[in-house]
Design a protein around this motif. Structure first.
Motif, PDB file in Angstrom:
ATOM      1  N   LYS A 137      27.242   9.235  -5.598  1.00 53.56           N
ATOM      2  CA  LYS A 137      28.524   9.288  -6.299  1.00 53.56           C
ATOM      3  C   LYS A 137      29.694   9.162  -5.332  1.00 53.56           C
ATOM      4  CE  LYS A 137      26.783  11.969 -10.158  1.00 53.56           C
ATOM      5  NZ  LYS A 137      26.656  13.322 -10.702  1.00 53.56           N
ATOM      6  N   GLY A 138      29.391   8.799  -4.100  1.00 51.88           N
ATOM      7  CA  GLY A 138      30.458   8.595  -3.109  1.00 51.88           C
ATOM      8  C   GLY A 138      31.099   9.885  -2.647  1.00 51.88           C
ATOM      9  N   HIS A 139      30.403  11.024  -2.776  1.00 51.18           N
ATOM     10  CA  HIS A 139      30.992  12.295  -2.366  1.00 51.18           C
ATOM     11  C   HIS A 139      31.208  12.394  -0.865  1.00 51.18           C
ATOM     12  CE1 HIS A 139      29.536  14.438  -6.273  1.00 51.18           C
ATOM     13  NE2 HIS A 139      30.588  13.685  -6.454  1.00 51.18           N
ATOM     14  N   MET A 140      30.460  11.587  -0.102  1.00 47.15           N
ATOM     15  CA  MET A 140      30.674  11.561   1.344  1.00 47.15           C
ATOM     16  C   MET A 140      30.683  10.099   1.778  1.00 47.15           C
ATOM     17  SD  MET A 140      28.451  14.500   3.216  1.00 47.15           S
ATOM     18  CE  MET A 140      28.692  14.347   4.981  1.00 47.15           C
ATOM     19  N   ARG A 141      31.746   9.694   2.451  1.00 42.58           N
ATOM     20  CA  ARG A 141      31.813   8.323   2.982  1.00 42.58           C
ATOM     21  C   ARG A 141      32.232   8.420   4.442  1.00 42.58           C
ATOM     22  NH1 ARG A 141      35.172   7.933  -1.610  1.00 42.58           N
ATOM     23  NH2 ARG A 141      36.844   7.093  -0.325  1.00 42.58           N
ATOM     24  N   ILE A 142      31.671   7.558   5.239  1.00 40.83           N
ATOM     25  CA  ILE A 142      31.822   7.742   6.677  1.00 40.83           C
ATOM     26  C   ILE A 142      32.414   6.500   7.328  1.00 40.83           C
ATOM     27  CG2 ILE A 142      30.546   8.266   8.807  1.00 40.83           C
ATOM     28  CD1 ILE A 142      28.589   9.082   5.902  1.00 40.83           C
ATOM     29  N   ASP A 143      33.399   6.705   8.192  1.00 41.37           N
ATOM     30  CA  ASP A 143      33.878   5.641   9.074  1.00 41.37           C
ATOM     31  C   ASP A 143      33.245   5.895  10.442  1.00 41.37           C
ATOM     32  OD1 ASP A 143      35.485   4.975   6.943  1.00 41.37           O
ATOM     33  OD2 ASP A 143      37.333   5.746   7.837  1.00 41.37           O
ATOM     34  N   VAL A 144      32.617   4.866  10.962  1.00 43.81           N
ATOM     35  CA  VAL A 144      31.886   5.001  12.218  1.00 43.81           C
ATOM     36  C   VAL A 144      32.668   4.300  13.321  1.00 43.81           C
ATOM     37  CG1 VAL A 144      29.727   4.419  13.365  1.00 43.81           C
ATOM     38  CG2 VAL A 144      29.713   4.927  10.920  1.00 43.81           C
ATOM     39  N   ASN A 145      32.993   5.014  14.395  1.00 41.97           N
ATOM     40  CA  ASN A 145      33.690   4.402  15.538  1.00 41.97           C
ATOM     41  C   ASN A 145      32.718   4.291  16.705  1.00 41.97           C
ATOM     42  OD1 ASN A 145      36.803   4.568  14.731  1.00 41.97           O
ATOM     43  ND2 ASN A 145      35.747   6.386  13.986  1.00 41.97           N
ATOM     44  N   VAL A 146      32.587   3.094  17.218  1.00 42.43           N
ATOM     45  CA  VAL A 146      31.614   2.860  18.281  1.00 42.43           C
ATOM     46  C   VAL A 146      32.272   2.142  19.457  1.00 42.43           C
ATOM     47  CG1 VAL A 146      29.370   1.827  18.856  1.00 42.43           C
ATOM     48  CG2 VAL A 146      29.838   2.504  16.503  1.00 42.43           C
ATOM     49  N   SER A 147      32.000   2.642  20.645  1.00 46.23           N
ATOM     50  CA  SER A 147      32.341   1.881  21.847  1.00 46.23           C
ATOM     51  C   SER A 147      31.158   2.014  22.792  1.00 46.23           C
ATOM     52  CB  SER A 147      33.619   2.425  22.499  1.00 46.23           C
ATOM     53  OG  SER A 147      33.412   3.756  22.929  1.00 46.23           O
ATOM     54  N   ILE A 148      31.169   1.220  23.840  1.00 43.53           N
ATOM     55  CA  ILE A 148      30.122   1.377  24.858  1.00 43.53           C
ATOM     56  C   ILE A 148      30.797   1.504  26.219  1.00 43.53           C
ATOM     57  CG2 ILE A 148      28.308   0.159  23.607  1.00 43.53           C
ATOM     58  CD1 ILE A 148      28.917  -2.275  25.408  1.00 43.53           C
ATOM     59  N   ARG A 149      30.046   2.061  27.155  1.00 43.95           N
ATOM     60  CA  ARG A 149      30.549   2.146  28.528  1.00 43.95           C
ATOM     61  C   ARG A 149      29.345   2.159  29.466  1.00 43.95           C
ATOM     62  NH1 ARG A 149      32.704   8.341  27.982  1.00 43.95           N
ATOM     63  NH2 ARG A 149      30.675   9.324  27.713  1.00 43.95           N
ATOM     64  N   PRO A 150      29.586   1.795  30.715  1.00 46.11           N
ATOM     65  CA  PRO A 150      28.484   1.837  31.676  1.00 46.11           C
ATOM     66  C   PRO A 150      27.971   3.276  31.799  1.00 46.11           C
ATOM     67  CG  PRO A 150      30.387   0.690  32.596  1.00 46.11           C
ATOM     68  CD  PRO A 150      30.832   1.318  31.324  1.00 46.11           C
ATOM     69  N   VAL A 151      26.670   3.450  31.841  1.00 44.54           N
ATOM     70  CA  VAL A 151      26.099   4.786  32.003  1.00 44.54           C
ATOM     71  C   VAL A 151      26.701   5.426  33.246  1.00 44.54           C
ATOM     72  CG1 VAL A 151      23.970   6.072  32.457  1.00 44.54           C
ATOM     73  CG2 VAL A 151      23.949   4.169  30.828  1.00 44.54           C
ATOM     74  N   GLY A 152      27.153   6.666  33.112  1.00 42.51           N
ATOM     75  CA  GLY A 152      27.737   7.354  34.260  1.00 42.51           C
ATOM     76  C   GLY A 152      29.252   7.329  34.236  1.00 42.51           C
ATOM     77  N   SER A 153      29.832   6.368  33.538  1.00 41.36           N
ATOM     78  CA  SER A 153      31.293   6.301  33.452  1.00 41.36           C
ATOM     79  C   SER A 153      31.801   7.358  32.468  1.00 41.36           C
ATOM     80  CB  SER A 153      31.713   4.907  32.990  1.00 41.36           C
ATOM     81  OG  SER A 153      32.999   4.956  32.422  1.00 41.36           O
ATOM     82  N   THR A 154      33.006   7.858  32.695  1.00 38.42           N
ATOM     83  CA  THR A 154      33.555   8.835  31.761  1.00 38.42           C
ATOM     84  C   THR A 154      34.726   8.241  30.976  1.00 38.42           C
ATOM     85  OG1 THR A 154      34.901   9.668  33.574  1.00 38.42           O
ATOM     86  CG2 THR A 154      32.903  10.906  33.065  1.00 38.42           C
ATOM     87  N   LYS A 155      35.072   7.008  31.315  1.00 37.68           N
ATOM     88  CA  LYS A 155      36.181   6.353  30.625  1.00 37.68           C
ATOM     89  C   LYS A 155      35.679   5.778  29.307  1.00 37.68           C
ATOM     90  CE  LYS A 155      39.527   3.049  31.615  1.00 37.68           C
ATOM     91  NZ  LYS A 155      39.294   1.673  31.831  1.00 37.68           N
ATOM     92  N   LEU A 156      36.508   5.892  28.265  1.00 38.84           N
ATOM     93  CA  LEU A 156      36.088   5.358  26.974  1.00 38.84           C
ATOM     94  C   LEU A 156      36.341   3.856  26.911  1.00 38.84           C
ATOM     95  CD1 LEU A 156      37.492   8.098  24.554  1.00 38.84           C
ATOM     96  CD2 LEU A 156      35.090   7.672  25.120  1.00 38.84           C
ATOM     97  N   GLY A 157      35.415   3.146  26.281  1.00 36.23           N
ATOM     98  CA  GLY A 157      35.605   1.714  26.065  1.00 36.23           C
ATOM     99  C   GLY A 157      36.428   1.458  24.812  1.00 36.23           C
ATOM    100  N   THR A 158      36.724   0.206  24.550  1.00 33.61           N
ATOM    101  CA  THR A 158      37.455  -0.163  23.329  1.00 33.61           C
ATOM    102  C   THR A 158      36.554   0.059  22.123  1.00 33.61           C
ATOM    103  OG1 THR A 158      38.613  -1.850  24.579  1.00 33.61           O
ATOM    104  CG2 THR A 158      38.663  -2.049  22.179  1.00 33.61           C
ATOM    105  N   LYS A 159      37.107   0.715  21.096  1.00 31.09           N
ATOM    106  CA  LYS A 159      36.238   1.054  19.962  1.00 31.09           C
ATOM    107  C   LYS A 159      36.376   0.050  18.829  1.00 31.09           C
ATOM    108  CE  LYS A 159      39.478   3.783  17.349  1.00 31.09           C
ATOM    109  NZ  LYS A 159      39.714   4.691  16.291  1.00 31.09           N
TER     110      LYS A 159
END
Ligand code: ADP
Ligand code: MG
Ligand code: ZN
Length: 483
Positions: free
Chosen positions: A196-218
């Motif tokens: 019934k659409g009681h929960m709908r989700i927006d998913v934000n995804v980015s990637i980064r090199p393993v070990g990096s702490t900087k966020l990539g473009t989502k």
């Protein structure tokens, strides 16, 4: 180079109120299109919204349950954009900036980790907002190139639960959503029916090199309607981004739609900034002011939450870990179990019957435990009848099926159908003698060492008594008589 995904989720949950957020219209699902509307939710000139207090109560309820801080003062703002299913031309929502706080901030959701432990996914905020209507492009009755609009959902109350970008895998996203769903349903804030659409989700995804702490473009994937589809959308988008970077491309900030049938993402728009929406305070709505007394009142109403219940069940009842998980999966099932036990059933048999026969019926009939005709009191009565030896386990299954159909009390079914177990020694003696007399060749083989034939004799006796012979007593009498 090795990449890892970073995931942040925005969950829209419909609050289980009787009326919409700013008017008295019903938010019920499935009405004739465009019938649950009034001047307020259509935004007609001169119509004035009034905030539904239950919306704030429920939003505070889940916010406190997940450990958020309630802001003493928050405001509703207008988020301006044109869309055919948004007749007002703006959505009333809350916003977070340096100057502006939403209803609740902080908090977190605990998720299981691969090594058997848990970790907390932090929340950014929980804010209140209204839903928009629905454009219908694809269903059978829409001719090609046409769209229809249903504005029943305009003004349906939602909360948006925004996580920090710190979910590490699609599995973790799934656990996060499952836990959140459980909390929303436990607290009674949301009915949690995905269909019934009681929960709908927006998913934000980015990637980064393993070990990096900087966020990539989502990249944001909008309006995913099931947890499995979230997992698939994350994995698909992650793979797309990795392939893009590995072939020398760059990731564009964008908003996409997920097509679960083709497992494909379609671009919806290149990403707007929040500035584009020209947020400004809704001049028709007063600020939401929450004092400590209100917070205390809501806090006192928070029920025992799943994790605490699991610990208590583990201490109080001699049942397995799996059973505890199943019994605490919903508050209704947990309550049903506890009432069964407090009505005189043993914890172990009550857990076994709930996990087995009761769950089977709920699945087969697609009903909730509240819709089951058997009350916990009558289930307890049934288990006591077995315990006292009035009926056998097999007969109990028959009685149970009858209870599922009629809701009658087990005692009266047993009496009406004459199902009382035969535990009278002399009566059983006679029956056993008769079967032995009728089966001379089996008796000979048994005496010759084929002890498995005891099963044959049991079967004959059960057949002769329609399953009502007390199996323990029969087995004892048989062994005595066969030597
Ligand atoms: P917007 O204004 O586009 O909605 P927000 O900064 O409010 O963006 O974040 C929205 C969601 O996106 C949050 O759940 C947040 O955790 C997530 N998010 C933000 N940046 C990233 C990123 N670089 N990678 C993955 N998720 C992110
Ligand atoms: Mg967003
Ligand atoms: Zn209305």
């Amino acid at each position: 180079m090795n990449y890892e995904p970073v995931i942040g989720l925005e969950v829209h949950a419909q609050l289980a109120t009787n009326t919409k957020i700013f008017c008295g219209c019903s938010p019920a699902f499935g009405a004739e299109p465009n019938t649950h509307v009034c001047p307020v939710c259509l935004g007609l000139p001169g119509a004035l919204p009034v905030l539904n207090q239950n919306v704030v109560d429920m939003a505070m309820h889940i916010s406190l349950a997940v450990g958020c801080t309630i802001q003493p003062r928050s405001r509703f703002l207008r988020k301006n954009y044109f869309y055919p299913d948004l007749p007002k031309g703006y959505q009333v929502s809350q916003f977070q900036s340096n100057e502006e706080m939403p209803l609740a901030t902080g908090g977190g959701v605990e998720v299981p980790t691969a090594d058997g432990g848990t970790r907390v996914i932090n929340l950014t905020r929980i804010h209140m907002e209204e839903d928009a209507g629905k454009s219908i492009h694809e269903e059978g009755f829409v001719s090609s190139g046409e769209s229809l609009v249903d504005v029943n959902r305009c003004g349906v109350p939602l909360i948006e639960i925004v996580s920090e970008p710190e979910i590490a895998t699609s599995d973790e996203a799934f656990h996060y959503l499952t836990r959140l769903h459980q909390m929303l349903v436990y607290t009674g804030v949301c009915e949690g029916d995905m269909e019934k659409g009681h929960m709908r989700i927006d998913v934000n995804v980015s990637i980064r090199p393993v070990g990096s702490t900087k966020l990539g473009t989502k990249v944001e994937v909008k309006n995913v309607n099931s947890f499995r589809n979230c997992q698939r959308a994350i994995d698909t988008e992650k793979d797309r981004q990795i392939a893009l970077l590995e072939t020398g491309g760059t990731i564009q900030q964008a908003t996409m739609l997920f097509d679960p049938d083709r497992n494909q993402l379609r671009p919806m728009r290149t990403k707007e900034d929040s500035d584009d929406y020209r947020y400004f305070p809704d001049p028709d709505l007063v600020p939401v002011v929450v004092d400590d007394a209100w917070i205390t009142k809501v806090r006192e109403q928070i029920p025992e939450l799943p994790e605490a219940k699991k610990i208590r069940f583990g201490n109080d009842f001699d049942i397995s870990r799996d059973q505890i998980d199943i019994l605490t999966s919903s508050r209704d099932i947990a309550d049903y179990f506890e009432t069964t036990v407090s009505s005189g059933a043993g914890a172990k048999p009550a857990a076994n019957w709930l996990q087995g026969d009761v769950m089977r019926v709920l699945n087969e009939q697609k009903i909730t435990i509240g819709e089951l005709k058997i009350t916990p009191q009558s289930l307890a009565e049934l288990l006591q009848l077995i315990d006292k030896g009035t009926i056998s386990g097999n007969i109990a299954r028959k009685v149970f099926d009858e209870m599922v159909d009629t809701g009658d009390a087990p005692q009266s079914i047993v009496e009406k159908q004459g199902l009382v177990q035969i535990s009278d020694t002399s009566e059983l003696d006679g029956i056993v003698d008769q079967i032995i007399a009728d089966s001379p060749s089996e008796v000979e083989r048994y005496k010759g060492g084929d002890k498995k034939l005891v099963g044959f004799f049991m079967g004959q006796i059960m057949k002769a008594t329609k399953g009502q012979a007390n199996p323990k007593m029969v087995s004892q009498i048989l062994r005595e008589k066969l030597g």
